[in-house]
Design a protein around this motif. Sequence first.
Motif, PDB file in Angstrom:
ATOM      1  N   GLY A  27      -6.966   3.136  -6.892  1.00 44.72           N
ATOM      2  CA  GLY A  27      -6.200   4.043  -7.728  1.00 44.72           C
ATOM      3  C   GLY A  27      -5.306   4.964  -6.935  1.00 44.72           C
ATOM      4  O   GLY A  27      -5.007   4.728  -5.769  1.00 44.72           O
ATOM      5  N   LEU A  28      -4.875   6.026  -7.599  1.00 46.15           N
ATOM      6  CA  LEU A  28      -3.950   6.995  -7.017  1.00 46.15           C
ATOM      7  C   LEU A  28      -4.695   8.177  -6.433  1.00 46.15           C
ATOM      8  O   LEU A  28      -5.793   8.506  -6.868  1.00 46.15           O
ATOM      9  N   MET A  29      -4.075   8.835  -5.465  1.00 48.11           N
ATOM     10  CA  MET A  29      -4.626  10.064  -4.909  1.00 48.11           C
ATOM     11  C   MET A  29      -3.485  11.035  -4.670  1.00 48.11           C
ATOM     12  O   MET A  29      -2.337  10.629  -4.505  1.00 48.11           O
ATOM     13  N   GLN A  30      -3.801  12.297  -4.713  1.00 53.63           N
ATOM     14  CA  GLN A  30      -2.823  13.323  -4.367  1.00 53.63           C
ATOM     15  C   GLN A  30      -3.391  14.089  -3.187  1.00 53.63           C
ATOM     16  O   GLN A  30      -4.475  14.659  -3.271  1.00 53.63           O
ATOM     17  N   ALA A  31      -2.670  14.056  -2.075  1.00 53.73           N
ATOM     18  CA  ALA A  31      -3.139  14.681  -0.845  1.00 53.73           C
ATOM     19  C   ALA A  31      -1.942  15.199  -0.060  1.00 53.73           C
ATOM     20  O   ALA A  31      -0.809  14.787  -0.314  1.00 53.73           O
ATOM     21  N   PRO A  32      -2.178  16.089   0.898  1.00 52.76           N
ATOM     22  CA  PRO A  32      -1.065  16.585   1.710  1.00 52.76           C
ATOM     23  C   PRO A  32      -0.342  15.440   2.426  1.00 52.76           C
ATOM     24  O   PRO A  32      -0.972  14.581   3.039  1.00 52.76           O
ATOM     25  N   ARG A  33       0.955  15.433   2.311  1.00 56.31           N
ATOM     26  CA  ARG A  33       1.787  14.366   2.880  1.00 56.31           C
ATOM     27  C   ARG A  33       1.564  14.199   4.381  1.00 56.31           C
ATOM     28  O   ARG A  33       1.447  13.095   4.895  1.00 56.31           O
ATOM     29  N   TYR A  34       1.493  15.315   5.107  1.00 58.00           N
ATOM     30  CA  TYR A  34       1.360  15.239   6.566  1.00 58.00           C
ATOM     31  C   TYR A  34       0.045  14.586   6.987  1.00 58.00           C
ATOM     32  O   TYR A  34      -0.034  13.970   8.037  1.00 58.00           O
ATOM     33  N   HIS A  35      -0.978  14.693   6.156  1.00 56.31           N
ATOM     34  CA  HIS A  35      -2.283  14.146   6.521  1.00 56.31           C
ATOM     35  C   HIS A  35      -2.294  12.615   6.476  1.00 56.31           C
ATOM     36  O   HIS A  35      -3.030  11.978   7.225  1.00 56.31           O
ATOM     37  N   TYR A  36      -1.490  12.025   5.607  1.00 52.31           N
ATOM     38  CA  TYR A  36      -1.492  10.575   5.425  1.00 52.31           C
ATOM     39  C   TYR A  36      -0.139   9.936   5.733  1.00 52.31           C
ATOM     40  O   TYR A  36       0.117   8.807   5.319  1.00 52.31           O
ATOM     41  N   ALA A  37       0.711  10.624   6.469  1.00 49.88           N
ATOM     42  CA  ALA A  37       2.033  10.075   6.824  1.00 49.88           C
ATOM     43  C   ALA A  37       1.908   8.770   7.605  1.00 49.88           C
ATOM     44  O   ALA A  37       2.701   7.845   7.410  1.00 49.88           O
ATOM     45  N   GLY A  38       0.921   8.684   8.478  1.00 44.86           N
ATOM     46  CA  GLY A  38       0.707   7.451   9.249  1.00 44.86           C
ATOM     47  C   GLY A  38       0.357   6.273   8.354  1.00 44.86           C
ATOM     48  O   GLY A  38       0.831   5.152   8.571  1.00 44.86           O
ATOM     49  N   ASP A  39      -0.463   6.512   7.342  1.00 44.50           N
ATOM     50  CA  ASP A  39      -0.822   5.445   6.399  1.00 44.50           C
ATOM     51  C   ASP A  39       0.391   4.984   5.602  1.00 44.50           C
ATOM     52  O   ASP A  39       0.566   3.794   5.354  1.00 44.50           O
ATOM     53  N   VAL A  40       1.243   5.918   5.214  1.00 41.95           N
ATOM     54  CA  VAL A  40       2.452   5.563   4.467  1.00 41.95           C
ATOM     55  C   VAL A  40       3.398   4.776   5.373  1.00 41.95           C
ATOM     56  O   VAL A  40       3.933   3.736   4.979  1.00 41.95           O
ATOM     57  N   ALA A  41       3.585   5.248   6.612  1.00 46.45           N
ATOM     58  CA  ALA A  41       4.481   4.560   7.557  1.00 46.45           C
ATOM     59  C   ALA A  41       3.990   3.146   7.871  1.00 46.45           C
ATOM     60  O   ALA A  41       4.787   2.222   8.033  1.00 46.45           O
ATOM     61  N   ALA A  42       2.663   2.965   7.935  1.00 43.36           N
ATOM     62  CA  ALA A  42       2.100   1.645   8.246  1.00 43.36           C
ATOM     63  C   ALA A  42       1.986   0.745   7.027  1.00 43.36           C
ATOM     64  O   ALA A  42       1.625  -0.423   7.154  1.00 43.36           O
ATOM     65  N   GLY A  43       2.280   1.284   5.837  1.00 45.21           N
ATOM     66  CA  GLY A  43       2.208   0.481   4.628  1.00 45.21           C
ATOM     67  C   GLY A  43       0.814   0.389   4.017  1.00 45.21           C
ATOM     68  O   GLY A  43       0.616  -0.359   3.067  1.00 45.21           O
ATOM     69  N   ARG A  44      -0.153   1.132   4.554  1.00 44.35           N
ATOM     70  CA  ARG A  44      -1.504   1.128   3.984  1.00 44.35           C
ATOM     71  C   ARG A  44      -1.554   1.901   2.669  1.00 44.35           C
ATOM     72  O   ARG A  44      -2.362   1.606   1.803  1.00 44.35           O
ATOM     73  N   LEU A  45      -0.686   2.913   2.545  1.00 44.95           N
ATOM     74  CA  LEU A  45      -0.545   3.676   1.305  1.00 44.95           C
ATOM     75  C   LEU A  45       0.924   3.689   0.923  1.00 44.95           C
ATOM     76  O   LEU A  45       1.796   3.622   1.789  1.00 44.95           O
ATOM     77  N   VAL A  46       1.204   3.760  -0.358  1.00 49.26           N
ATOM     78  CA  VAL A  46       2.576   3.779  -0.860  1.00 49.26           C
ATOM     79  C   VAL A  46       2.764   5.048  -1.676  1.00 49.26           C
ATOM     80  O   VAL A  46       1.936   5.366  -2.541  1.00 49.26           O
ATOM     81  N   GLU A  47       3.839   5.760  -1.402  1.00 47.36           N
ATOM     82  CA  GLU A  47       4.128   6.970  -2.174  1.00 47.36           C
ATOM     83  C   GLU A  47       4.600   6.578  -3.572  1.00 47.36           C
ATOM     84  O   GLU A  47       5.448   5.705  -3.729  1.00 47.36           O
ATOM     85  N   VAL A  48       4.027   7.229  -4.568  1.00 52.04           N
ATOM     86  CA  VAL A  48       4.374   6.980  -5.967  1.00 52.04           C
ATOM     87  C   VAL A  48       5.160   8.185  -6.471  1.00 52.04           C
ATOM     88  O   VAL A  48       4.804   9.324  -6.205  1.00 52.04           O
ATOM     89  N   LEU A  49       6.245   7.936  -7.169  1.00 53.76           N
ATOM     90  CA  LEU A  49       7.110   8.992  -7.710  1.00 53.76           C
ATOM     91  C   LEU A  49       7.594   9.970  -6.639  1.00 53.76           C
ATOM     92  O   LEU A  49       7.408  11.185  -6.758  1.00 53.76           O
TER      93      LEU A  49
END
Length: 88
Positions: A27-49
């Motif tokens: 599902g979805l999660m809301q968390a501080p962007r800086y904490h999971y920036a590496g996951d977003v950059a690596a494609g493990r997480l995708v930013e929604v909206l």
Amino acid sequence: MRNVSLPARISVTNSETYAALARLGFGLMQAPRYHYAGDVAAGRLVEVLPQHPPTPMPISVLYPKSRQLSPRVRVFIDWLVEILAPRF
């Protein structure tokens, strides 16, 4: 603004478990962007909206006003401001 309560299959109280479940597609999660920036950059997480980011959360540093501020505390506060200011 409208709040909608959704049924939850899983409830957690730990941010690392929260992120691990999101990485696994639970599902979805809301968390501080800086904490999971590496996951977003690596494609493990995708930013929604991305065009609708959450309201920034304030960070406060509290210390007793009646006492003289220790040099170590002052250095710590200055360091926090230096590293966190560019992120907000």
